[in-house]
Design an enzyme around this catalytic site. Structure first.
Site, PDB file in Angstrom:
ATOM      1  N   GLU A 137       0.841  -1.194   0.000  1.00 40.66           N
ATOM      2  CA  GLU A 137       0.000   0.000   0.000  1.00 40.66           C
ATOM      3  C   GLU A 137       0.874   1.239   0.000  1.00 40.66           C
ATOM      4  O   GLU A 137       2.031   1.200   0.424  1.00 40.66           O
ATOM      5  CB  GLU A 137      -0.923  -0.091   1.231  1.00 40.66           C
ATOM      6  N   PHE A 192      -0.817  16.429   3.900  1.00 38.99           N
ATOM      7  CA  PHE A 192      -1.185  15.802   2.643  1.00 38.99           C
ATOM      8  C   PHE A 192       0.043  15.759   1.748  1.00 38.99           C
ATOM      9  O   PHE A 192       0.649  16.781   1.439  1.00 38.99           O
ATOM     10  CB  PHE A 192      -2.322  16.565   1.951  1.00 38.99           C
TER      11      PHE A 192
HETATM   12  P1  IMP Z   1      -7.006   5.626   4.701  1.00 37.16           P
HETATM   13  O1  IMP Z   1      -8.151   4.717   4.391  1.00 37.16           O
HETATM   14  O2  IMP Z   1      -7.480   6.897   5.356  1.00 37.16           O
HETATM   15  O3  IMP Z   1      -5.899   4.961   5.481  1.00 37.16           O
HETATM   16  O4  IMP Z   1      -6.428   6.184   3.353  1.00 37.16           O
HETATM   17  C1  IMP Z   1      -6.005   5.360   2.388  1.00 37.16           C
HETATM   18  C2  IMP Z   1      -5.836   5.996   1.035  1.00 37.16           C
HETATM   19  O5  IMP Z   1      -6.075   7.415   1.016  1.00 37.16           O
HETATM   20  C3  IMP Z   1      -4.434   5.816   0.584  1.00 37.16           C
HETATM   21  O6  IMP Z   1      -4.243   4.557  -0.013  1.00 37.16           O
HETATM   22  C4  IMP Z   1      -4.257   6.963  -0.381  1.00 37.16           C
HETATM   23  O7  IMP Z   1      -4.683   6.582  -1.660  1.00 37.16           O
HETATM   24  C5  IMP Z   1      -5.160   8.052   0.157  1.00 37.16           C
HETATM   25  N1  IMP Z   1      -4.360   9.033   0.931  1.00 37.16           N
HETATM   26  C6  IMP Z   1      -4.290   9.136   2.268  1.00 37.16           C
HETATM   27  N2  IMP Z   1      -3.468  10.148   2.626  1.00 37.16           N
HETATM   28  C7  IMP Z   1      -2.995  10.679   1.488  1.00 37.16           C
HETATM   29  C8  IMP Z   1      -2.068  11.749   1.199  1.00 37.16           C
HETATM   30  O8  IMP Z   1      -1.486  12.433   2.062  1.00 37.16           O
HETATM   31  N3  IMP Z   1      -1.849  11.986  -0.128  1.00 37.16           N
HETATM   32  C9  IMP Z   1      -2.426  11.286  -1.130  1.00 37.16           C
HETATM   33  N4  IMP Z   1      -3.288  10.270  -0.903  1.00 37.16           N
HETATM   34  C10 IMP Z   1      -3.569   9.974   0.389  1.00 37.16           C
HETATM   35 MG    MG Z   2      -4.285   4.351  -2.232  1.00 34.34          MG
END
Ligand code: IMP
Ligand code: MG
Length: 178
Positions: A96, A149
């Site tokens: 991931e 981000f």
């Molecule tokens: P989660 O479900 O919140 O853990 O987020 C998972 C997905 O969100 C990741 O696989 C990324 O595709 C996207 N994501 C989370 N944080 C970022 C970031 O800082 N930049 C770009 N994509 C992000």
């Molecule tokens: Mg992703």
């Protein structure tokens, strides 16, 4: 082209991946390793990590959506593309890009576990500090980063910047200008 403030350089990423791959090579000797890359964010890591692992192994991909066009997670995970083959009895290593809230991986781990793999672990290039809403155990973390981000090395903003070879923090003006 340099975008934002570089947080992790190309050399730092590649050095870390070599170490992760060495650990994985040691841990998965004589097992049935299947790398499962989560599209599209994990493509860069998948390609570099796979080439650094010195074992016979297989690769498959899944696509899920959790964000839409926002920079905040919605908590809703949808499988857009499923695996091609059965994973029963196989040693699955999910690859991931980033663990932010942890909701995406939490969902994936639950749903893939039901398919009875011999084992299931996670390798994530980045883990964001302090934001996990779902506890996810990541055996092979690349870097822990502050809750900003970021884009680059697979990570995008509205589909852009995945091709940057480094990880960079986008500031508010840059996000607004896209
Ligand atoms: P989660 O479900 O919140 O853990 O987020 C998972 C997905 O969100 C990741 O696989 C990324 O595709 C996207 N994501 C989370 N944080 C970022 C970031 O800082 N930049 C770009 N994509 C992000
Ligand atoms: Mg992703």
């Amino acid at each position: 082209m340099t975008v934002g403030n570089v947080l992790i350089t190309e050399d730092e990423i590649q050095d870390r991946i070599r170490l992760l791959a060495a650990e994985i090579t040691k841990d998965y000797e004589s097992r049935d390793l299947l790398l499962v890359g989560i599209l599209k964010g994990a493509v860069m890591l998948m390609a570099d990590l796979a080439r650094a692992i010195e074992l016979p192994m297989d690769m498959d991909f899944m696509a899920v959506s959790s964000y839409g066009a926002a920079t905040q997670t919605s908590g809703v995970v949808r499988i857009i593309k499923d695996l091609e083959r059965d994973i029963e009895g196989r040693d699955v290593l999910i690859v991931e890009d980033i663990i932010d809230s942890g909701l995406t991986l939490n969902y994936l781990l639950k749903s893939l576990s039901m398919r009875k793999p011999a084992s299931i672990e996670v390798c994530s290039l980045l883990v964001k500090e302090g934001l996990q809403r779902a506890a996810v155990s990541c055996k092979y973390p690349g870097f822990t980063i502050p809750p900003d981000f970021v884009v680059g090395y697979g990570l995008d903003y509205l589909g852009l910047y995945r091709n940057l070879p480094y990880i960079t923090v986008m500031n508010e003006e840059e996000i607004a200008a896209v």
